[in-house]
Design a protein around this motif. Structure first.
Motif, PDB file in Angstrom:
ATOM      1  N   LEU A   5       0.798  -1.142  -0.260  1.00 17.13           N
ATOM      2  CA  LEU A   5      -0.076   0.070   0.058  1.00 17.13           C
ATOM      3  C   LEU A   5       0.931   1.198   0.077  1.00 17.13           C
ATOM      4  O   LEU A   5       0.510   2.064  -0.834  1.00 17.13           O
ATOM      5  CB  LEU A   5      -0.926   0.106   1.168  1.00 17.13           C
ATOM      6  N   MET A   6       1.931   1.182   0.762  1.00 19.34           N
ATOM      7  CA  MET A   6       2.913   2.492   0.756  1.00 19.34           C
ATOM      8  C   MET A   6       3.286   2.569  -0.728  1.00 19.34           C
ATOM      9  O   MET A   6       3.443   3.749  -0.943  1.00 19.34           O
ATOM     10  CB  MET A   6       3.898   2.173   1.930  1.00 19.34           C
ATOM     11  N   LYS A   7       3.917   1.428  -1.308  1.00 19.38           N
ATOM     12  CA  LYS A   7       4.430   1.693  -2.467  1.00 19.38           C
ATOM     13  C   LYS A   7       3.182   2.304  -3.733  1.00 19.38           C
ATOM     14  O   LYS A   7       3.406   3.027  -4.334  1.00 19.38           O
ATOM     15  CB  LYS A   7       4.945   0.366  -3.127  1.00 19.38           C
ATOM     16  N   PHE A   8       2.033   1.462  -3.568  1.00 15.45           N
ATOM     17  CA  PHE A   8       0.986   2.149  -4.323  1.00 15.45           C
ATOM     18  C   PHE A   8       0.706   3.626  -4.333  1.00 15.45           C
ATOM     19  O   PHE A   8       0.448   4.322  -5.314  1.00 15.45           O
ATOM     20  CB  PHE A   8      -0.221   1.210  -4.165  1.00 15.45           C
ATOM     21  N   VAL A   9       0.543   4.084  -3.111  1.00 19.08           N
ATOM     22  CA  VAL A   9      -0.054   5.522  -2.948  1.00 19.08           C
ATOM     23  C   VAL A   9       1.391   6.508  -3.469  1.00 19.08           C
ATOM     24  O   VAL A   9       0.947   7.768  -3.511  1.00 19.08           O
ATOM     25  CB  VAL A   9      -0.160   5.798  -1.553  1.00 19.08           C
ATOM     26  N   ALA A  73       1.462  17.175  -3.103  1.00 24.14           N
ATOM     27  CA  ALA A  73       0.427  16.755  -3.753  1.00 24.14           C
ATOM     28  C   ALA A  73      -0.666  15.867  -2.985  1.00 24.14           C
ATOM     29  O   ALA A  73      -1.973  16.229  -2.968  1.00 24.14           O
ATOM     30  CB  ALA A  73       0.447  15.754  -5.089  1.00 24.14           C
ATOM     31  N   HIS A  74      -0.087  15.282  -2.098  1.00 24.69           N
ATOM     32  CA  HIS A  74      -0.982  14.224  -0.929  1.00 24.69           C
ATOM     33  C   HIS A  74      -1.447  15.235  -0.097  1.00 24.69           C
ATOM     34  O   HIS A  74      -2.875  15.240   0.161  1.00 24.69           O
ATOM     35  CB  HIS A  74      -0.144  13.286  -0.221  1.00 24.69           C
ATOM     36  N   VAL A  75      -0.877  16.313   0.385  1.00 28.82           N
ATOM     37  CA  VAL A  75      -1.360  17.338   1.364  1.00 28.82           C
ATOM     38  C   VAL A  75      -2.186  18.141   0.575  1.00 28.82           C
ATOM     39  O   VAL A  75      -3.595  18.294   1.170  1.00 28.82           O
ATOM     40  CB  VAL A  75      -0.278  18.133   1.685  1.00 28.82           C
ATOM     41  N   PHE A 154     -11.398  10.014   2.843  1.00 33.14           N
ATOM     42  CA  PHE A 154     -10.884   8.826   3.741  1.00 33.14           C
ATOM     43  C   PHE A 154      -9.930   8.349   2.855  1.00 33.14           C
ATOM     44  O   PHE A 154      -8.936   8.223   3.503  1.00 33.14           O
ATOM     45  CB  PHE A 154     -12.214   8.065   3.960  1.00 33.14           C
ATOM     46  N   THR A 155      -9.904   8.014   1.646  1.00 30.40           N
ATOM     47  CA  THR A 155      -9.042   7.381   1.034  1.00 30.40           C
ATOM     48  C   THR A 155      -7.648   8.322   0.986  1.00 30.40           C
ATOM     49  O   THR A 155      -6.490   7.800   0.985  1.00 30.40           O
ATOM     50  CB  THR A 155      -9.380   6.997  -0.586  1.00 30.40           C
ATOM     51  N   ALA A 156      -7.798   9.456   0.629  1.00 33.75           N
ATOM     52  CA  ALA A 156      -6.603  10.604   0.748  1.00 33.75           C
ATOM     53  C   ALA A 156      -6.004  10.725   1.881  1.00 33.75           C
ATOM     54  O   ALA A 156      -4.906  10.840   1.849  1.00 33.75           O
ATOM     55  CB  ALA A 156      -7.131  12.050   0.052  1.00 33.75           C
ATOM     56  N   VAL A 157      -6.904  10.636   2.960  1.00 36.11           N
ATOM     57  CA  VAL A 157      -6.231  10.752   4.353  1.00 36.11           C
ATOM     58  C   VAL A 157      -5.202   9.452   4.586  1.00 36.11           C
ATOM     59  O   VAL A 157      -4.061   9.504   5.106  1.00 36.11           O
ATOM     60  CB  VAL A 157      -7.317  11.081   5.424  1.00 36.11           C
ATOM     61  N   CYS A 158      -5.984   8.433   4.055  1.00 36.64           N
ATOM     62  CA  CYS A 158      -5.165   7.041   4.371  1.00 36.64           C
ATOM     63  C   CYS A 158      -3.697   7.092   3.475  1.00 36.64           C
ATOM     64  O   CYS A 158      -2.841   6.787   3.946  1.00 36.64           O
ATOM     65  CB  CYS A 158      -5.770   5.585   4.265  1.00 36.64           C
ATOM     66  N   ALA A 159      -4.024   7.498   2.147  1.00 39.54           N
ATOM     67  CA  ALA A 159      -3.041   7.642   1.354  1.00 39.54           C
ATOM     68  C   ALA A 159      -1.957   8.636   2.100  1.00 39.54           C
ATOM     69  O   ALA A 159      -0.638   8.583   1.765  1.00 39.54           O
ATOM     70  CB  ALA A 159      -3.233   8.286   0.019  1.00 39.54           C
ATOM     71  N   LEU A 160      -2.163   9.836   2.562  1.00 34.80           N
ATOM     72  CA  LEU A 160      -1.381  10.722   3.092  1.00 34.80           C
ATOM     73  C   LEU A 160      -0.382  10.106   4.230  1.00 34.80           C
ATOM     74  O   LEU A 160       0.623  10.402   4.500  1.00 34.80           O
ATOM     75  CB  LEU A 160      -1.845  11.914   3.595  1.00 34.80           C
TER      76      LEU A 160
END
Length: 172
Positions: A5-9, A73-75, A154-160
């Motif tokens: 998941l870390m690699k995917f985001v 970009a994540h932020v 929710f998805t973006a927060v998890c990705a961040l």
């Protein structure tokens, strides 16, 4: 699994998905406006702006693999989605008669970013707030956008968080 998941985001696949979802959301809005004849209100236009903002963060991350760009970009995407959830929630409150405020015909763009003048086909306010058309599953368009934006947030927060965890693990 967490490592995957870390690699995917951090991957182009994730950012391509962000861009695809942004384009799909903008496409649905334009479909309702131009094909179904549903004119946008100020809240719809502001929602379009925050979707475009998230889309631009996605494009920036697609074009650059620099960690600073991707972290920003994540932020930025997370912030844009917070504001999209706010606009869509307000839209739902207005259509239910629970909003104590006014919705005018001014999109509220500053003069240095007059999107309503530059791209009136996309960003011009055409009607007053108070009604959003029926969407799917018995939801109005405002409700559908609120639920979709909440899931995306929710998805973006998890990705961040995964991105931050990945950065911290690399530092050690």
């Amino acid at each position: 699994m967490l490592t995957s998941l870390m690699k995917f985001v951090q991957s182009r696949w994730y950012w391509g998905l962000v861009v695809s979802v942004g384009l799909a959301l903008e496409g649905v809005a334009l479909f309702y406006q131009y094909i179904l004849g549903e004119p946008p209100c100020v809240l719809c236009i502001q929602a379009r702006f925050w979707i475009l903002t998230g889309l631009l963060f996605g494009l920036a991350s697609l074009w650059s693999e620099r960690p600073l760009v991707r972290g920003s970009a994540h932020v930025g995407l997370t912030a844009a989605l917070v504001l999209l959830v706010n606009r869509s929630r307000t839209s739902v409150l207005v259509e239910r008669g629970e909003y104590e405020g006014q919705c005018g015909m001014d999109a509220g763009f500053p003069s240095w970013l007059a999107l309503d003048d530059w791209l009136p086909q996309i960003f011009e306010v055409q009607t007053m707030c108070g009604y959003t058309p029926n969407f799917i599953l018995g939801l109005t368009m405002g409700e559908g956008l609120f639920y979709a934006a909440s899931v995306l947030l929710f998805t973006a927060v998890c990705a961040l968080l995964l991105s931050l965890a990945s950065a911290l693990l690399r530092v050690r």
